[in-house]
Design a protein around this motif. Structure first.
Motif, PDB file in Angstrom:
ATOM      1  N   LEU A  64       0.833  -1.210   0.000  1.00  0.00           N
ATOM      2  CA  LEU A  64       0.000   0.000   0.000  1.00  0.00           C
ATOM      3  C   LEU A  64       0.866   1.259   0.000  1.00  0.00           C
ATOM      4  CD1 LEU A  64      -2.936  -0.887   2.444  1.00  0.00           C
ATOM      5  CD2 LEU A  64      -2.945  -0.865  -0.060  1.00  0.00           C
ATOM      6  N   ASP A  65       1.956   1.228   0.744  1.00  0.00           N
ATOM      7  CA  ASP A  65       2.863   2.398   0.764  1.00  0.00           C
ATOM      8  C   ASP A  65       3.403   2.691  -0.628  1.00  0.00           C
ATOM      9  OD1 ASP A  65       2.544   2.660   3.435  1.00  0.00           O
ATOM     10  OD2 ASP A  65       4.474   1.752   3.993  1.00  0.00           O
ATOM     11  N   LEU A  66       3.565   1.630  -1.426  1.00  0.00           N
ATOM     12  CA  LEU A  66       4.159   1.819  -2.756  1.00  0.00           C
ATOM     13  C   LEU A  66       3.195   2.497  -3.727  1.00  0.00           C
ATOM     14  CD1 LEU A  66       5.909  -1.637  -3.180  1.00  0.00           C
ATOM     15  CD2 LEU A  66       7.008   0.560  -2.798  1.00  0.00           C
ATOM     16  N   SER A  67       1.920   2.531  -3.369  1.00  0.00           N
ATOM     17  CA  SER A  67       0.999   3.167  -4.315  1.00  0.00           C
ATOM     18  C   SER A  67       1.131   4.684  -4.288  1.00  0.00           C
ATOM     19  CB  SER A  67      -0.448   2.704  -4.076  1.00  0.00           C
ATOM     20  OG  SER A  67      -0.743   2.853  -2.729  1.00  0.00           O
ATOM     21  N   ASP A  68       1.902   5.211  -3.337  1.00  0.00           N
ATOM     22  CA  ASP A  68       2.176   6.650  -3.329  1.00  0.00           C
ATOM     23  C   ASP A  68       3.316   6.935  -4.310  1.00  0.00           C
ATOM     24  OD1 ASP A  68       2.973   9.199  -2.876  1.00  0.00           O
ATOM     25  OD2 ASP A  68       3.424   8.930  -0.735  1.00  0.00           O
ATOM     26  N   PRO A  69       3.013   7.634  -5.428  1.00  0.00           N
ATOM     27  CA  PRO A  69       4.043   7.856  -6.436  1.00  0.00           C
ATOM     28  C   PRO A  69       5.247   8.633  -5.898  1.00  0.00           C
ATOM     29  CG  PRO A  69       1.901   8.695  -7.183  1.00  0.00           C
ATOM     30  CD  PRO A  69       1.751   8.283  -5.756  1.00  0.00           C
ATOM     31  N   ALA A  70       5.069   9.338  -4.784  1.00  0.00           N
ATOM     32  CA  ALA A  70       6.203  10.087  -4.223  1.00  0.00           C
ATOM     33  C   ALA A  70       7.132   9.166  -3.442  1.00  0.00           C
ATOM     34  CB  ALA A  70       5.689  11.193  -3.318  1.00  0.00           C
ATOM     35  N   GLY A  71       6.712   7.923  -3.259  1.00  0.00           N
ATOM     36  CA  GLY A  71       7.450   6.989  -2.399  1.00  0.00           C
ATOM     37  C   GLY A  71       8.821   6.609  -2.919  1.00  0.00           C
ATOM     38  N   MET A  72       9.038   6.566  -4.227  1.00  0.00           N
ATOM     39  CA  MET A  72      10.330   6.223  -4.834  1.00  0.00           C
ATOM     40  C   MET A  72      10.974   4.971  -4.249  1.00  0.00           C
ATOM     41  SD  MET A  72      11.165   8.651  -7.062  1.00  0.00           S
ATOM     42  CE  MET A  72      12.899   8.920  -7.139  1.00  0.00           C
ATOM     43  N   PRO A  73      10.389   3.796  -4.380  1.00  0.00           N
ATOM     44  CA  PRO A  73      11.033   2.603  -3.845  1.00  0.00           C
ATOM     45  C   PRO A  73      12.406   2.383  -4.481  1.00  0.00           C
ATOM     46  CG  PRO A  73       9.180   2.022  -5.267  1.00  0.00           C
ATOM     47  CD  PRO A  73       9.149   3.505  -5.083  1.00  0.00           C
ATOM     48  N   PRO A  74      13.380   1.964  -3.675  1.00  0.00           N
ATOM     49  CA  PRO A  74      14.762   1.861  -4.148  1.00  0.00           C
ATOM     50  C   PRO A  74      15.016   0.588  -4.951  1.00  0.00           C
ATOM     51  CG  PRO A  74      14.609   1.204  -1.865  1.00  0.00           C
ATOM     52  CD  PRO A  74      13.233   1.590  -2.271  1.00  0.00           C
ATOM     53  N   CYS A  75      14.358   0.477  -6.087  1.00  0.00           N
ATOM     54  CA  CYS A  75      14.532  -0.729  -6.907  1.00  0.00           C
ATOM     55  C   CYS A  75      14.031  -0.417  -8.319  1.00  0.00           C
ATOM     56  CB  CYS A  75      13.734  -1.892  -6.309  1.00  0.00           C
ATOM     57  SG  CYS A  75      12.000  -1.510  -6.075  1.00  0.00           S
ATOM     58  N   ASN A  76      14.360  -1.292  -9.264  1.00  0.00           N
ATOM     59  CA  ASN A  76      13.883  -1.099 -10.635  1.00  0.00           C
ATOM     60  C   ASN A  76      12.490  -1.688 -10.823  1.00  0.00           C
ATOM     61  OD1 ASN A  76      17.113  -1.798 -10.957  1.00  0.00           O
ATOM     62  ND2 ASN A  76      16.421   0.010 -12.059  1.00  0.00           N
ATOM     63  N   ALA A  77      12.211  -2.761 -10.095  1.00  0.00           N
ATOM     64  CA  ALA A  77      10.896  -3.390 -10.180  1.00  0.00           C
ATOM     65  C   ALA A  77      10.576  -3.986  -8.816  1.00  0.00           C
ATOM     66  CB  ALA A  77      10.902  -4.478 -11.258  1.00  0.00           C
ATOM     67  N   VAL A  78       9.288  -4.153  -8.581  1.00  0.00           N
ATOM     68  CA  VAL A  78       8.818  -4.692  -7.295  1.00  0.00           C
ATOM     69  C   VAL A  78       8.315  -6.105  -7.524  1.00  0.00           C
ATOM     70  CG1 VAL A  78       7.009  -4.451  -5.531  1.00  0.00           C
ATOM     71  CG2 VAL A  78       8.179  -2.413  -6.409  1.00  0.00           C
ATOM     72  N   GLU A  79       8.773  -7.029  -6.705  1.00  0.00           N
ATOM     73  CA  GLU A  79       8.198  -8.383  -6.769  1.00  0.00           C
ATOM     74  C   GLU A  79       7.088  -8.476  -5.727  1.00  0.00           C
ATOM     75  OE1 GLU A  79       9.942 -11.807  -4.726  1.00  0.00           O
ATOM     76  OE2 GLU A  79       9.588 -13.013  -6.511  1.00  0.00           O
ATOM     77  N   LEU A  80       5.878  -8.765  -6.166  1.00  0.00           N
ATOM     78  CA  LEU A  80       4.796  -8.981  -5.200  1.00  0.00           C
ATOM     79  C   LEU A  80       4.686 -10.472  -4.936  1.00  0.00           C
ATOM     80  CD1 LEU A  80       2.520  -7.920  -3.417  1.00  0.00           C
ATOM     81  CD2 LEU A  80       0.972  -8.193  -5.358  1.00  0.00           C
ATOM     82  N   ARG A  81       4.989 -10.877  -3.709  1.00  0.00           N
ATOM     83  CA  ARG A  81       4.852 -12.273  -3.304  1.00  0.00           C
ATOM     84  C   ARG A  81       3.407 -12.483  -2.858  1.00  0.00           C
ATOM     85  NH1 ARG A  81       9.262 -15.766  -2.192  1.00  0.00           N
ATOM     86  NH2 ARG A  81       7.581 -17.128  -1.543  1.00  0.00           N
ATOM     87  N   VAL A  82       2.557 -12.815  -3.811  1.00  0.00           N
ATOM     88  CA  VAL A  82       1.129 -12.959  -3.529  1.00  0.00           C
ATOM     89  C   VAL A  82       0.906 -14.049  -2.472  1.00  0.00           C
ATOM     90  CG1 VAL A  82      -1.116 -13.473  -4.563  1.00  0.00           C
ATOM     91  CG2 VAL A  82       0.569 -12.144  -5.849  1.00  0.00           C
ATOM     92  N   ASP A  83       1.750 -15.076  -2.494  1.00  0.00           N
ATOM     93  CA  ASP A  83       1.594 -16.171  -1.528  1.00  0.00           C
ATOM     94  C   ASP A  83       1.907 -15.737  -0.096  1.00  0.00           C
ATOM     95  OD1 ASP A  83       4.307 -16.239  -3.024  1.00  0.00           O
ATOM     96  OD2 ASP A  83       4.741 -17.195  -1.108  1.00  0.00           O
ATOM     97  N   ALA A  84       2.504 -14.541   0.051  1.00  0.00           N
ATOM     98  CA  ALA A  84       2.823 -14.062   1.398  1.00  0.00           C
ATOM     99  C   ALA A  84       1.697 -13.200   1.964  1.00  0.00           C
ATOM    100  CB  ALA A  84       4.120 -13.254   1.371  1.00  0.00           C
ATOM    101  N   LEU A  85       0.752 -12.810   1.114  1.00  0.00           N
ATOM    102  CA  LEU A  85      -0.351 -11.960   1.580  1.00  0.00           C
ATOM    103  C   LEU A  85      -1.429 -12.841   2.214  1.00  0.00           C
ATOM    104  CD1 LEU A  85      -0.731  -9.619  -1.550  1.00  0.00           C
ATOM    105  CD2 LEU A  85       0.661  -9.258   0.518  1.00  0.00           C
ATOM    106  N   PRO A  86      -2.213 -12.269   3.131  1.00  0.00           N
ATOM    107  CA  PRO A  86      -3.292 -13.071   3.716  1.00  0.00           C
ATOM    108  C   PRO A  86      -4.275 -13.515   2.628  1.00  0.00           C
ATOM    109  CG  PRO A  86      -3.085 -10.928   4.818  1.00  0.00           C
ATOM    110  CD  PRO A  86      -2.146 -10.903   3.655  1.00  0.00           C
ATOM    111  N   ALA A  87      -4.864 -14.692   2.790  1.00  0.00           N
ATOM    112  CA  ALA A  87      -5.788 -15.229   1.781  1.00  0.00           C
ATOM    113  C   ALA A  87      -6.975 -14.288   1.568  1.00  0.00           C
ATOM    114  CB  ALA A  87      -6.272 -16.597   2.217  1.00  0.00           C
TER     115      ALA A  87
END
Ligand SMILES: O=C1C[C@@](O)(C(=O)O)C[C@@H](O)[C@@H]1O
Length: 237
Positions: free
Chosen positions: A26-49
């Protein structure tokens, strides 16, 4: 959709920031956030069902996303039946730039992989060895299998215990027949990741938020800083 490597230029390596919790996503949806990476891996299996694909799609982020829904045998945070994994991958692919799929499961996913190809979604074909470092032959066989089935990037993660094993990783890179990402896990993992990045591994995995997605990762921002500080990766004027 955007290919993970828009300019077909995988070198210097892409830093992938792995996300394993919803608040970080959710924090990454803020465009001002500038995550320090070229791409984000979303580990869907780590999120609650309880967080379904609609919810994820409604909170999509602006960075390129590599979707991973790991199978249990290769380190899933929670078990997800294969049909459900396939269905979720298919839905999330509408926004993703990359899809990670296990080499062992590629033969059962030909339709899914064909759709990924048609949508220009980068296919990262992976194999994970959490407790050992296989012999070189095993990697060669898996690589051939993966490339024959349409892999854009072949990715191996393995547990390292000795310097010999770490050097075996360098041989995977020197024998590779296409874009390859490799990474060590365990206490030697962090060192191996920098070494392999310098030797041509096209992806370097770190983590965003507070939790690693595998033992041996660095926080993504440390990788990004380290790579930016290596002369080898500076773009010539
Ligand atoms: O497969 C990989 C690589 C990885 O296991 C690592 O060692 O950094 C981390 C996972 O999140 C990712 O899906």
């Amino acid at each position: 959709m955007h290919h993970l490597f828009p300019e077909s230029k995988p070198y210097p390596p892409y830093v992938i920031g792995a996300v394993t919790d919803w608040d970080t996503w959710l924090d990454l949806s803020d465009p001002a956030g500038m995550p320090p990476c070229n791409a984000v891996e979303l580990r869907v299996d780590a999120l609650p069902a309880s967080i379904d694909c609609d919810t994820i799609l409604n909170h999509w982020i602006w960075k390129p996303v590599l979707v991973t829904i790991r199978r249990q045998e290769e380190g899933a945070f929670r078990p997800i039946p294969d049909a459900e994994r396939m269905d979720a991958a298919c839905r999330l692919m509408s926004r993703a730039s990359g899809l990670d799929w296990e080499i062992a499961c590629m033969p059962q996913a030909t339709e899914l992989l064909k759709e990924a190809k048609n949508a220009s979604v980068t296919i990262v074909a992976s194999a994970h060895f959490f407790d050992r470092m296989p012999e070189l032959d095993t990697f060669r066989r898996l690589e051939e299998q993966a490339r024959n089935q349409g892999a854009d990037v072949v990715k191996f993660a393995f547990r390292l215990r000795t310097l010999d094993e770490m050097m075996r990783g360098t041989e995977i890179l020197s024998h590779a027949t296409g874009p390859t990402a490799i990474m060590g896990m365990g206490p030697l993992g962090p060192t191996s990741r920098l070494l392999y990045a310098q030797l041509g591994s096209v992806l370097v995995y770190g983590y965003l938020g507070d939790n690693e997605s595998a033992p041996g990762q660095w926080p993504a921002h440390l990788f990004q800083n380290a790579l930016l500080n290596l002369e080898a990766f500076r773009t010539p004027e």
